[in-house]
Design an enzyme around this catalytic site. Structure first.
Site, PDB file in Angstrom:
ATOM      1  N   TYR A  20      -8.866  -4.063   2.035  1.00 43.58           N
ATOM      2  CA  TYR A  20      -8.433  -5.284   1.349  1.00 43.58           C
ATOM      3  C   TYR A  20      -7.214  -5.872   2.078  1.00 43.58           C
ATOM      4  O   TYR A  20      -6.290  -5.126   2.436  1.00 43.58           O
ATOM      5  CB  TYR A  20      -8.096  -4.917  -0.101  1.00 43.58           C
ATOM      6  CG  TYR A  20      -7.349  -5.975  -0.857  1.00 43.58           C
ATOM      7  CD1 TYR A  20      -7.851  -7.264  -0.966  1.00 43.58           C
ATOM      8  CD2 TYR A  20      -6.139  -5.694  -1.470  1.00 43.58           C
ATOM      9  CE1 TYR A  20      -7.160  -8.250  -1.660  1.00 43.58           C
ATOM     10  CE2 TYR A  20      -5.443  -6.664  -2.178  1.00 43.58           C
ATOM     11  CZ  TYR A  20      -5.958  -7.937  -2.262  1.00 43.58           C
ATOM     12  OH  TYR A  20      -5.270  -8.899  -2.948  1.00 43.58           O
TER      13      TYR A  20
ATOM     14  N   ARG B 230       8.990   0.395 -20.380  1.00 45.59           N
ATOM     15  CA  ARG B 230       8.824   0.558 -18.924  1.00 45.59           C
ATOM     16  C   ARG B 230       8.599   2.033 -18.578  1.00 45.59           C
ATOM     17  O   ARG B 230       7.909   2.363 -17.619  1.00 45.59           O
ATOM     18  CB  ARG B 230      10.051   0.004 -18.166  1.00 45.59           C
ATOM     19  CG  ARG B 230      10.012   0.296 -16.673  1.00 45.59           C
ATOM     20  CD  ARG B 230      10.923  -0.604 -15.856  1.00 45.59           C
ATOM     21  NE  ARG B 230      12.278  -0.610 -16.323  1.00 45.59           N
ATOM     22  CZ  ARG B 230      13.170   0.387 -16.134  1.00 45.59           C
ATOM     23  NH1 ARG B 230      12.816   1.469 -15.485  1.00 45.59           N
ATOM     24  NH2 ARG B 230      14.392   0.294 -16.597  1.00 45.59           N
TER      25      ARG B 230
ATOM     26  N   ASP C 220      -8.940   3.873  -2.553  1.00 42.64           N
ATOM     27  CA  ASP C 220      -9.027   2.701  -3.427  1.00 42.64           C
ATOM     28  C   ASP C 220     -10.484   2.612  -3.888  1.00 42.64           C
ATOM     29  O   ASP C 220     -11.379   2.322  -3.097  1.00 42.64           O
ATOM     30  CB  ASP C 220      -8.594   1.459  -2.641  1.00 42.64           C
ATOM     31  CG  ASP C 220      -8.605   0.188  -3.488  1.00 42.64           C
ATOM     32  OD1 ASP C 220      -9.331   0.154  -4.497  1.00 42.64           O
ATOM     33  OD2 ASP C 220      -7.904  -0.771  -3.114  1.00 42.64           O
TER      34      ASP C 220
END
Ligand code: PLP
Length: 376
Positions: A95, A42, A167
């Protein structure tokens, strides 16, 4: 165990959640010399680090993190700059998942949002508040393919002392590298063109400044947003062909957009490669002559007409994602943009007749023939 001298050409999949240490000195070395060893996947893994480095190389940043999805990338990017009490500007053309994150979840943490109409992105005076930290926008918007002038947006953000977060999922760095135009962070749904084969869910965020890279790494690790070894490996493999794929997607899309523009059943086509597209000139410069593989078309505003198209098409399955090597179609009103308010959707023109096409890299004559019979 005696190991022969194995030198794989390709990074193997380090399918392990944790790494071993000889003793306390070894674990101390991990903390004292960042990058010298691995501790726990992780926190970092050779495969996710390889993906982050590859995306960072493409975008020309100071460093990157690989995340479990594009949504995790958006969340990590926003958390890099925001805390409770802060305010975010978001392009109205966005989005639906980004809007959902802001409207439904970050609002609960005390982070507020205002949406900026496309025409006002370069004059933020009326929108900026004392607590505004950033503007989030897309290089090419989902689903209407509006193209943002990133240099103008970055200049306007910095004039107001706020960050620009871009983005770049639809455009990809093959077309546009937002950091080169002044963006502070650039993010991807790696699920889309970077991985490219509709078999991975992943994301990435790249920062221009080293201190933002450090923030991103901490946020990725502590919130648990980081990516698994297998998904990272698949993404790295996909990324190696991105330059070739995006060129092929763009070539096919141009021919299909020109075909649809002439088709009597199609009321409008939204593709930056068309001369009639309002930002065609900007898209030509900013995309270095490529316009990508995404477009939307407007059919009659009638669910029956859309259903007929979906049922008849053999090469554009209704699959609510995008950017795979195989073509597909999606429906913003019913899927990706469900979370927008009725007013937001009405303002943008996201109605039942709007169908989004993801143009693949199949032989274009096969795609054209399929569209011709499906729209008959
Ligand atoms: C432009 C854009 N950004 C982000 C996302 C979210 O990515 P993911 O589905 O990988 O979480 C999507 C998903 O469709 C998208 O289209």
């Amino acid at each position: 165990m005696l190991m022969p001298n194995i030198q794989p050409k390709i990074t193997p999949i380090y399918q392990t959640s944790v790494f071993k240490f000889e003793d306390l000195d070894a674990v101390q070395q991990y903390f004292d010399e960042p990058g010298s060893r691995y501790l726990y996947s992780r926190n970092g893994n050779p495969n996710s680090d390889e993906l982050a480095a590859a995306v960072n190389h493409w975008e020309g940043g100071a460093g990157a993190v690989a995340t479990g999805s594009g949504m995790a990338a958006i969340f990590a990017a926003l958390m890099t700059y925001c805390q409770a009490g802060d305010h975010v500007l978001c392009a109205a053309d966005i989005y639906g998942g980004s809007a959902a994150l802001l409207n439904l979840e970050l609002s609960r943490l005390g982070i507020t949002v205002s949406y900026v109409p496309f025409e006002e992105l370069y004059d933020l005076q009326a929108h900026v508040q004392a607590t505004t930290r950033l503007l989030l926008c897309e290089t090419m918007s989902n689903p209407l393919l509006r193209v943002v002038d990133l240099r103008a947006a970055a200049d306007e953000c910095h004039r107001h002392g706020i960050k620009l977060v871009v983005d770049n999922t639809f455009a990809t760095p093959v077309l546009t590298k937002p950091l080169a135009f002044g963006a502070d962070l650039v993010l991807h749904s790696v699920t889309k063109y970077l991985a490219g084969h509709s078999d991975v869910t992943a994301g990435a965020v790249v920062a221009a400044m080293p201190e933002d890279v450090a923030r991103l790494k901490q946020i990725g690790t502590i919130f648990g947003l980081t990516l698994s070894p297998m998904e990272s490996w698949l993404s790295v493999r996909g990324l190696k062909t991105m330059r070739l794929r995006v060129a092929a997607h763009s070539q096919n899309a141009q021919l299909i957009a020109e075909f649809l523009e002439r088709h009597p059943a199609v009321e409008a086509v939204y593709y930056p490669g068309l001369l009639a597209h309002p930002q065609h000139a900007l898209a030509t410069v900013q995309g270095r002559g490529l316009f990508g593989g995404m477009m939307s078309m407007r059919l009659a505003d009638d669910a029956a007409a859309v259903n007929r198209f979906m049922q008849r098409s053999q090469r554009f399955p209704f699959a609510p994602s995008l950017a795979g090597v195989d073509s597909s179609c999606s429906h913003p009103l019913y899927t990706s943009h469900r979370a927008l308010t009725d007013a937001q959707r009405a303002e943008l023109g996201i109605t039942v007749g709007l169908v989004r096409l993801s143009i693949g890299i199949e032989p274009v004559e096969e795609l054209l023939a399929d569209l011709a019979q499906a729209l008959e």
